[in-house]
Design a protein around this motif. Structure first.
Motif, PDB file in Angstrom:
ATOM      1  N   ALA A 197     -17.450  24.586 -12.925  1.00 33.00           N
ATOM      2  CA  ALA A 197     -17.175  25.410 -14.236  1.00 33.00           C
ATOM      3  C   ALA A 197     -18.164  26.700 -14.362  1.00 33.00           C
ATOM      4  CB  ALA A 197     -17.165  24.057 -15.539  1.00 33.00           C
ATOM      5  N   ILE A 198     -19.085  26.532 -14.366  1.00 36.93           N
ATOM      6  CA  ILE A 198     -20.358  27.299 -14.580  1.00 36.93           C
ATOM      7  C   ILE A 198     -20.323  28.865 -13.261  1.00 36.93           C
ATOM      8  CG2 ILE A 198     -22.960  28.080 -13.982  1.00 36.93           C
ATOM      9  CD1 ILE A 198     -23.753  24.969 -15.752  1.00 36.93           C
ATOM     10  N   LYS A 199     -20.256  27.793 -11.964  1.00 32.72           N
ATOM     11  CA  LYS A 199     -19.445  28.647 -11.289  1.00 32.72           C
ATOM     12  C   LYS A 199     -19.202  29.897 -11.079  1.00 32.72           C
ATOM     13  CE  LYS A 199     -20.982  27.289  -6.903  1.00 32.72           C
ATOM     14  NZ  LYS A 199     -21.266  26.445  -5.574  1.00 32.72           N
ATOM     15  N   ILE A 200     -17.581  28.842 -11.600  1.00 29.10           N
ATOM     16  CA  ILE A 200     -16.469  30.134 -11.331  1.00 29.10           C
ATOM     17  C   ILE A 200     -16.868  30.751 -12.809  1.00 29.10           C
ATOM     18  CG2 ILE A 200     -13.887  29.853 -12.845  1.00 29.10           C
ATOM     19  CD1 ILE A 200     -13.602  26.730 -11.535  1.00 29.10           C
ATOM     20  N   LYS A 201     -17.564  30.939 -13.779  1.00 24.95           N
ATOM     21  CA  LYS A 201     -17.755  31.261 -15.105  1.00 24.95           C
ATOM     22  C   LYS A 201     -18.866  32.230 -14.546  1.00 24.95           C
ATOM     23  CE  LYS A 201     -20.168  31.428 -19.325  1.00 24.95           C
ATOM     24  NZ  LYS A 201     -20.589  33.562 -19.668  1.00 24.95           N
ATOM     25  N   LYS A 202     -19.297  32.436 -13.674  1.00 27.95           N
ATOM     26  CA  LYS A 202     -20.285  33.555 -13.237  1.00 27.95           C
ATOM     27  C   LYS A 202     -19.065  33.984 -12.411  1.00 27.95           C
ATOM     28  CE  LYS A 202     -24.644  31.443 -13.174  1.00 27.95           C
ATOM     29  NZ  LYS A 202     -25.904  31.017 -12.738  1.00 27.95           N
ATOM     30  N   LYS A 203     -18.405  33.763 -10.733  1.00 24.10           N
ATOM     31  CA  LYS A 203     -17.808  34.349  -9.957  1.00 24.10           C
ATOM     32  C   LYS A 203     -16.210  35.224 -10.837  1.00 24.10           C
ATOM     33  CE  LYS A 203     -19.471  31.856  -6.420  1.00 24.10           C
ATOM     34  NZ  LYS A 203     -18.797  31.796  -4.998  1.00 24.10           N
ATOM     35  N   MET A 204     -16.182  34.456 -12.071  1.00 24.85           N
ATOM     36  CA  MET A 204     -14.795  35.575 -13.042  1.00 24.85           C
ATOM     37  C   MET A 204     -15.379  36.130 -13.210  1.00 24.85           C
ATOM     38  SD  MET A 204     -12.187  34.781 -11.194  1.00 24.85           S
ATOM     39  CE  MET A 204     -10.260  34.414 -12.486  1.00 24.85           C
ATOM     40  N   ASN A 205     -16.352  36.065 -14.338  1.00 27.46           N
ATOM     41  CA  ASN A 205     -16.790  36.560 -15.702  1.00 27.46           C
ATOM     42  C   ASN A 205     -15.680  36.083 -17.129  1.00 27.46           C
ATOM     43  OD1 ASN A 205     -18.336  37.970 -17.430  1.00 27.46           O
ATOM     44  ND2 ASN A 205     -17.750  40.334 -16.164  1.00 27.46           N
ATOM     45  N   ARG A 206     -15.513  34.996 -16.834  1.00 26.67           N
ATOM     46  CA  ARG A 206     -14.737  34.725 -17.667  1.00 26.67           C
ATOM     47  C   ARG A 206     -14.811  33.405 -17.871  1.00 26.67           C
ATOM     48  NH1 ARG A 206      -9.358  37.510 -17.920  1.00 26.67           N
ATOM     49  NH2 ARG A 206      -9.361  39.300 -16.082  1.00 26.67           N
ATOM     50  N   ARG A 207     -14.159  33.257 -19.853  1.00 28.44           N
ATOM     51  CA  ARG A 207     -14.671  31.670 -20.428  1.00 28.44           C
ATOM     52  C   ARG A 207     -14.078  30.965 -19.218  1.00 28.44           C
ATOM     53  NH1 ARG A 207     -13.350  31.470 -26.734  1.00 28.44           N
ATOM     54  NH2 ARG A 207     -11.298  30.954 -25.326  1.00 28.44           N
ATOM     55  N   VAL A 208     -14.811  29.628 -18.942  1.00 36.53           N
ATOM     56  CA  VAL A 208     -14.207  28.820 -18.513  1.00 36.53           C
ATOM     57  C   VAL A 208     -14.635  26.865 -19.895  1.00 36.53           C
ATOM     58  CG1 VAL A 208     -14.215  27.188 -16.574  1.00 36.53           C
ATOM     59  CG2 VAL A 208     -14.725  29.177 -16.293  1.00 36.53           C
ATOM     60  N   GLU A 209     -13.526  26.929 -20.242  1.00 40.28           N
ATOM     61  CA  GLU A 209     -13.444  25.441 -21.047  1.00 40.28           C
ATOM     62  C   GLU A 209     -12.734  24.340 -20.244  1.00 40.28           C
ATOM     63  OE1 GLU A 209     -11.306  24.794 -25.110  1.00 40.28           O
ATOM     64  OE2 GLU A 209     -10.819  27.023 -24.174  1.00 40.28           O
ATOM     65  N   ILE A 210     -13.709  23.337 -19.984  1.00 41.47           N
ATOM     66  CA  ILE A 210     -13.572  22.345 -19.406  1.00 41.47           C
ATOM     67  C   ILE A 210     -12.130  21.834 -20.550  1.00 41.47           C
ATOM     68  CG2 ILE A 210     -14.507  20.081 -18.510  1.00 41.47           C
ATOM     69  CD1 ILE A 210     -16.428  21.582 -17.966  1.00 41.47           C
ATOM     70  N   LEU A 211     -11.605  21.541 -20.217  1.00 43.29           N
ATOM     71  CA  LEU A 211     -10.821  20.842 -21.278  1.00 43.29           C
ATOM     72  C   LEU A 211     -10.718  18.722 -21.290  1.00 43.29           C
ATOM     73  CD1 LEU A 211      -7.251  22.506 -20.203  1.00 43.29           C
ATOM     74  CD2 LEU A 211      -8.944  22.808 -22.984  1.00 43.29           C
ATOM     75  N   GLU A 212     -11.036  17.870 -19.516  1.00 39.91           N
ATOM     76  CA  GLU A 212     -10.968  17.529 -19.381  1.00 39.91           C
ATOM     77  C   GLU A 212     -11.784  16.472 -18.115  1.00 39.91           C
ATOM     78  OE1 GLU A 212      -7.668  13.087 -18.687  1.00 39.91           O
ATOM     79  OE2 GLU A 212      -7.078  15.156 -19.441  1.00 39.91           O
ATOM     80  N   ILE A 213     -12.028  15.601 -18.222  1.00 43.78           N
ATOM     81  CA  ILE A 213     -12.917  14.783 -16.884  1.00 43.78           C
ATOM     82  C   ILE A 213     -12.446  13.205 -16.850  1.00 43.78           C
ATOM     83  CG2 ILE A 213     -15.008  14.840 -15.387  1.00 43.78           C
ATOM     84  CD1 ILE A 213     -16.328  16.632 -17.391  1.00 43.78           C
TER      85      ILE A 213
END
Length: 105
Positions: free
Chosen positions: A76-92
């Motif tokens: 999630a952190i890697k996607i947030k840094k590369k996309m420059n968008r908020r990432v919300e984890i709904l379920e793991i």
């Protein structure tokens, strides 16, 4: 040993740790995907990540499903840094034993 090399200890859980040592898990995230180019960029980012075996991007619902052997917070952190968008984890969902098909997809 010269120069105190015997005191060096390996760092547990470092970035370079073996991805096969983590459990198989499936994660559902919500990411704001506005256009087709954002969707392509997200797909490219996910495909280049080590440890992710399957993925599904639902543009209309703005949800992303990823399954594999990875640490969910790091993905999630890697996607947030590369996309420059908020990432919300709904379920793991962590799976143990034999890997089965994820039924939520």
């Amino acid at each position: 040993m010269p120069f105190g090399l015997s005191k060096v200890k390996p760092i547990v859980g470092s970035v370079n740790s073996n991805p096969m040592s983590t459990k198989y898990c499936c994660m559902v995230m919500r990411i704001n995907i506005d256009c087709n180019s954002c969707c392509r960029k997200l797909r490219r980012i996910i495909l280049r990540m080590k440890g992710i075996e399957t993925n599904l991007i639902e543009k209309q619902q703005r949800t992303v499903y990823v399954c594999g052997r990875f640490i969910p917070a790091e993905v999630a952190i890697k996607i947030k840094k590369k996309m420059n968008r908020r990432v919300e984890i709904l379920e793991i969902q962590e799976l143990e034993g034999e890997v089965q098909e994820f039924e939520g997809i």
